[in-house]
Design an enzyme around this catalytic site. Structure first.
Site, mmCIF file in Angstrom:
data_model
loop_
_atom_site.group_PDB
_atom_site.id
_atom_site.type_symbol
_atom_site.label_atom_id
_atom_site.label_comp_id
_atom_site.label_asym_id
_atom_site.label_seq_id
_atom_site.Cartn_x
_atom_site.Cartn_y
_atom_site.Cartn_z
ATOM 1 N N HIS A 29 38.536 38.428 50.395
ATOM 2 C CA HIS A 29 39.707 37.912 49.701
ATOM 3 C C HIS A 29 40.103 38.895 48.615
ATOM 4 C CE1 HIS A 29 36.451 36.812 46.984
ATOM 5 N NE2 HIS A 29 37.359 36.805 46.030
ATOM 6 N N HIS B 136 41.150 44.809 44.799
ATOM 7 C CA HIS B 136 40.198 45.254 45.811
ATOM 8 C C HIS B 136 39.640 44.063 46.576
ATOM 9 C CE1 HIS B 136 37.760 44.142 42.336
ATOM 10 N NE2 HIS B 136 36.825 43.829 43.217
#
Length: 192
Positions: free
Chosen positions: A136, A45
């Site tokens: 990220h 995620h």
């Protein structure tokens, strides 16, 4: 409850990245049982906000905040961000080294979404980690188990990585269950 707000790439995008990771030293080390922890692909995620521990009676306020953020994002006229995983870097050093893959594409829209999420959490008196948003996807936690030169070589190899495009179509509230085998539980989601 330990909660965070995220967008999740589709399984095919994560599988594409995972195939590349297994070819690297961190992937080989993890397969050989060296102790390098690869991120669980089923939990991959991009975090937009980490909340401070939330009491059960405040869950409704969290959900209301995210509903408002998603509504404001849709109302802004922004389309669900079109993203792809590309490039790489590290956070931390020594035992706390983390390897991550960057996001490219409609990152400005992702930042807008992150600002809206944080704004609504703040408006509803919910505390969250206020570090600047750095979108990220964490791929590995090699710590100090691999020589730093090998980690640096893997990061350099991932600089050329270009994953398939995908749209972040929903905002997801996730509960984190820490422990020796940490897991994530999807609590609620809102369409973007």
């Amino acid at each position: 409850m330990r909660l965070f707000v995220a967008v999740y790439p589709p399984p095919a995008v994560v599988a594409h990245l995972s195939a590349r990771i297994t070819e690297l030293r961190i992937g080989e080390a993890a397969a050989a049982g060296v102790g390098v922890r690869l991120a669980d692909p089923t939990q991959a995620h991009v975090t937009l906000a980490f909340l401070e521990p939330v009491a059960a009676d405040r869950l409704e306020a969290v959900e209301r905040s995210l509903d408002q953020a998603a509504w404001r994002f849709r109302d802004s006229g922004a389309a669900p961000p079109r993203l792809h995983l590309a490039g790489s870097g590290t956070f931390g050093q020594g035992r706390s080294t983390i390897v991550w893959v960057d996001l490219r594409g409609d990152v400005a829209e992702l930042h807008l979404l992150g600002r809206l999420v944080r704004s609504r959490l703040r408006a509803n008196h919910l505390c969250y980690d206020e570090k600047p948003l750095r979108p990220h996807l964490t791929v590995a936690r090699p710590g100090a188990r691999l020589p730093s030169a090998e980690v640096t070589a893997d990061v350099a190899a991932l600089q050329a990585y270009q994953g398939p495009q995908w749209r972040a179509r929903e905002l997801v509230l996730t509960r984190s269950h820490p422990g020796p085998r940490p897991s994530h539980e999807r609590v609620a989601a809102w369409q973007l």
